[in-house]
Design a protein around this motif. Structure first.
Motif, short mmCIF file in Angstrom:
data_model
loop_
_atom_site.label_atom_id
_atom_site.label_comp_id
_atom_site.label_asym_id
_atom_site.label_seq_id
_atom_site.Cartn_x
_atom_site.Cartn_y
_atom_site.Cartn_z
N HIS A 15 -26.64 -0.82 24.91
CA HIS A 15 -25.64 -1.86 24.64
C HIS A 15 -24.52 -1.23 23.85
CE1 HIS A 15 -27.49 -2.32 20.59
NE2 HIS A 15 -28.63 -2.22 21.25
N TYR A 16 -23.31 -1.76 24.07
CA TYR A 16 -22.12 -1.20 23.43
C TYR A 16 -21.00 -2.24 23.39
CZ TYR A 16 -20.90 -0.49 28.35
OH TYR A 16 -20.67 -0.67 29.69
N VAL A 17 -19.99 -1.98 22.58
CA VAL A 17 -18.83 -2.86 22.49
C VAL A 17 -18.03 -2.75 23.78
CG1 VAL A 17 -16.69 -3.33 21.24
CG2 VAL A 17 -18.73 -2.64 19.98
N THR A 18 -17.67 -3.88 24.36
CA THR A 18 -16.90 -3.90 25.60
C THR A 18 -15.44 -3.60 25.27
OG1 THR A 18 -18.39 -5.62 26.39
CG2 THR A 18 -16.37 -5.28 27.64
N GLU A 19 -14.84 -2.65 26.00
CA GLU A 19 -13.47 -2.21 25.71
C GLU A 19 -12.68 -1.99 27.00
OE1 GLU A 19 -14.15 0.33 21.64
OE2 GLU A 19 -14.31 1.39 23.54
N ASP A 20 -11.38 -1.79 26.83
CA ASP A 20 -10.44 -1.36 27.86
C ASP A 20 -10.45 -2.26 29.10
OD1 ASP A 20 -9.67 0.72 26.15
OD2 ASP A 20 -11.23 2.04 26.93
N ASN A 21 -10.50 -1.65 30.28
CA ASN A 21 -10.41 -2.40 31.54
C ASN A 21 -11.57 -3.36 31.73
OD1 ASN A 21 -7.98 -1.27 32.31
ND2 ASN A 21 -8.94 0.39 33.44
N GLU A 22 -12.74 -2.95 31.29
CA GLU A 22 -13.91 -3.83 31.41
C GLU A 22 -13.67 -5.12 30.64
OE1 GLU A 22 -18.75 -3.57 30.81
OE2 GLU A 22 -17.49 -2.05 29.89
N LEU A 23 -13.10 -5.01 29.44
CA LEU A 23 -12.81 -6.18 28.62
C LEU A 23 -11.70 -7.03 29.25
CD1 LEU A 23 -13.28 -7.80 26.04
CD2 LEU A 23 -11.66 -6.29 24.89
N LYS A 24 -10.66 -6.39 29.75
CA LYS A 24 -9.55 -7.12 30.39
C LYS A 24 -10.04 -7.92 31.58
CE LYS A 24 -5.95 -3.87 29.05
NZ LYS A 24 -5.03 -2.82 29.52
N ASN A 25 -10.86 -7.29 32.43
CA ASN A 25 -11.38 -7.98 33.61
C ASN A 25 -12.29 -9.14 33.22
OD1 ASN A 25 -10.05 -6.22 35.32
ND2 ASN A 25 -11.80 -4.86 35.51
N LEU A 26 -13.09 -8.94 32.20
CA LEU A 26 -13.98 -10.00 31.72
C LEU A 26 -13.18 -11.17 31.16
CD1 LEU A 26 -17.02 -10.52 31.43
CD2 LEU A 26 -16.85 -9.65 29.12
#
Length: 136
Positions: free
Chosen positions: A104-115
């Motif tokens: 598990h990890y902090v969601t960042e960058d493109n993954e966060l934008k899409n989410l």
């Protein structure tokens, strides 16, 4: 009038290029008609699918982070080990393999934008709930 036959013939490299282009167009049209796509098998086979679930951290308590899932089917709240950079209202990604949490990890960058594009309303609702709980 005499026509030189050598001028009417295509050079061999032109023939090969035309055959390649026509062949590629035929293959592309067949794939489009049948909606087929290429698939490569990596280390992960179909029996061991790794699934990613995203969630909002509700609270950190006794070295554990309680996460409310945004997407995926988990059956309720998820409890993961707390990392030092985890804070309430933060979005994390949790990786599952056969029902077990493997990372598990902090969601960042493109993954966060899409989410955020996909689940903005749900994320906002969860974050407001976390804020209310902190001030009660």
């Amino acid at each position: 009038m005499i026509i030189n036959k050598s001028k009417r013939r295509l050079k061999p490299w032109v023939k090969n290029t035309l055959v390649f282009v026509v062949g590629a167009m035929i293959v592309a049209s067949v794939y489009t008609v049948f909606q087929a796509s290429a698939k490569t098998e990596g280390v992960v086979n179909s029996d061991n699918d790794i699934k990613a679930i995203h969630g909002v951290i509700e609270i950190n308590l006794n070295g554990e982070s309680h996460v409310k899932p945004i997407d995926g089917e988990t059956g309720g709240e998820i409890v993961i080990s707390q990392k030092k950079n985890y804070i309430p209202m933060q979005i994390v990604t949790i990786l599952y393999d056969n029902g077990d949490i493997i990372n598990h990890y902090v969601t960042e960058d493109n993954e966060l934008k899409n989410l955020m594009k996909k689940h903005d309303n749900k994320i906002t609702e969860y974050r407001q709930g976390v804020l209310k709980a902190e001030y009660e």
